[in-house]
Design a protein around this motif. Structure first.
Motif, short mmCIF file in Angstrom:
data_model
loop_
_atom_site.label_atom_id
_atom_site.label_comp_id
_atom_site.label_asym_id
_atom_site.label_seq_id
_atom_site.Cartn_x
_atom_site.Cartn_y
_atom_site.Cartn_z
N SER A 288 -82.78 18.62 69.51
CA SER A 288 -82.78 17.75 68.44
C SER A 288 -83.14 18.57 67.26
CB SER A 288 -83.62 16.71 68.45
OG SER A 288 -85.05 17.03 68.36
N ASP A 290 -84.34 17.79 63.04
CA ASP A 290 -84.76 16.78 62.13
C ASP A 290 -85.31 17.31 61.00
OD1 ASP A 290 -88.08 16.52 62.35
OD2 ASP A 290 -87.13 17.25 64.45
N THR A 296 -82.53 12.58 62.10
CA THR A 296 -82.59 13.26 63.29
C THR A 296 -81.33 13.26 63.84
OG1 THR A 296 -84.78 12.55 63.63
CG2 THR A 296 -83.75 13.31 65.82
N TYR A 330 -80.83 7.61 60.85
CA TYR A 330 -81.30 7.84 59.67
C TYR A 330 -82.10 6.74 58.97
CZ TYR A 330 -80.46 8.44 54.45
OH TYR A 330 -80.73 8.87 53.36
#
Length: 429
Positions: A288, A290, A296, A330
């Motif tokens: 991931s 972010d 993210t 988001y």
């Protein structure tokens, strides 16, 4: 805070008492094979809204059990409860059928035991069995034979996980789960003669198998989080699930029934036997990116060697499976005062993969799209925060080619998360 605590405890007791029986998923023909339809979402509703990604995507206010090492990031006591449902259209040849069901999907509770250690307890489905399939063929000009296959039940998972911080950015975790449940399957055959049976009831002979499963399942996981540059972080996680042998106790019997299901004669033949069902190991990996605040992106890949599966009779009936997914979330402005929708978290995702099922030489594929939301509600304080979570998904499993069954399904999940700070030292000045 104490009112919230009492509500949490009462809800947890009720849900745990009910949860082990919440297995109905409507008519799912492919759940006839193996131990049923496997629950891919080992996380929560947040993960479901992001196409079940989350092996490498931690959250401070959502309990992510997809990777036990990510539990460390839950620094407050949290409670989650969710309800899930599915509406699907089954298509085979020129026929179709609409079916659906909704039930409790999960109950999860996490608590930080130390600054470096958080533990979680969760109750959720591991697999589900729900099918009712009928085949009719002609023996002669006047005689028809109908064979019906029906199954229900499933396996429930009681999960106990731990996430621990080792050093800056590195966390590890492990979990132990108790798998338990009962699956009932039966096949029934009836023969009807168009001349003899006019206006009369008919009879069928049914063969029933009731199997009770139980054993332990263990997972280990790790995650590493690194700052790439200002307001950009990357995380990478992995989970390995060890193979296990489920103890299985089976009771089989024959019954003679009337056309409306009334038993005319039971225990024509009964027997009991014991065996073990092999659940193969699996591996999940996820990454991931972010910004440390409100955005993210995540991607996951999970593979399981179901070709190593052996059913009660020791037969191999499944194939290796995989599932790839991407997702994102988001939040426009979590601290907005004037616009509520800016405090809502929005999610979306895509997934594609091969299921373990092979029918008529073709491995059944599964693909779909998801969306989700987290909406704050109630009066949040520095001690308590309340969230309403939702996830929606549309997918297609299987195909109508070669006489197979295609499932067009719509899934939905809704639940509540409560975060509460319990261990605070009060000061009087």
């Amino acid at each position: 805070m104490y009112k919230s605590l009492r509500a949490l405890v009462c809800a947890a007791v009720l849900c745990i008492a009910f949860g082990a029986q919440a297995q109905n998923i409507g008519n799912a023909p492919y759940s006839r094979f193996g131990i049923g339809e496997y629950n891919y979402n080992t996380g929560n509703i947040r993960n479901a809204g992001m196409a079940n990604t989350g092996v490498g995507a931690a959250s401070s206010f959502q309990i992510n059990t997809a990777n036990p090492s990510l539990l460390f990031y839950n620094s407050t006591t949290s409670f989650e409860i969710g309800v899930g449902g599915e509406v699907k259209k089954l298509k085979a040849g020129s026929g179709s059928q609409v079916d659906g069901a909704a039930n409790l999907s999960s109950v999860t509770f996490s608590v930080p035991l130390a600054k470096f250690w958080t533990t979680a307890l969760s109750l959720r489905p591991y697999s589900n069995v729900a099918y009712d399939v009928r085949y009719t063929s002609n023996l002669t000009a006047n005689d028809t034979v109908t064979t019906r296959y029906k199954g229900e039940g499933g396996i429930t998972e009681l999960y106990f996980g731990h996430g621990v911080k080792i050093t800056k950015g590195l966390t590890i975790g492990a979990s132990g789960s108790y798998l338990f449940g009962r699956i009932t399957e039966e096949s029934a055959t009836s023969i009807r003669n168009a001349e003899i049976d006019k206006g009369l009831s008919f009879q069928e002979v049914a063969f029933s198998e009731k199997t009770k499963y139980s054993d332990l399942l263990f997972r280990v996981g790790a995650n590493y989080r690194q700052k790439l540059k200002d307001k950009m972080f990357m995380s990478a996680g992995a989970v390995y699930t060890l193979k296990t042998d489920l103890s299985a106790d089976r009771n089989t019997s024959f019954e003679r029934r009337a056309s409306f299901g009334n038993v005319i004669e039971d225990s024509l033949y009964t027997s009991t036997s014991e065996s073990a069902v092999n659940i193969p190991s699996s591996f999940s990996a996820g990454v991931s990116i972010d910004n440390g605040s409100n955005l993210t992106f995540a991607a996951d890949y999970v593979a399981q060697q179901w070709s190593g599966f052996r059913n009660f009779a020791g037969e191999q009936e499944l194939a290796d499976s995989y599932r790839a997914s991407i997702g994102a979330e988001y939040t426009p402005d979590a601290n907005s005062v004037g616009n509520y929708f800016e405090r809502v978290t929005y999610r979306a995702g895509l997934y594609y993969g091969n299921t373990p099922y092979i029918r008529k030489g073709e491995q059944i594929k599964d693909k779909g799209v998801t969306a989700g939301f987290t909406m704050p509600f109630g009066r949040s304080t520095i001690y308590d925060m309340y969230q309403l979570n939702t996830a929606l998904g549309y997918g297609v499993r299987g195909t109508t080619d070669n006489g197979l069954v295609q499932e067009n399904y719509f899934k939905f999940d809704i639940g509540v998360t409560i975060n509460s700070r319990w261990f605070i030292k009060r000061r009087l000045e």
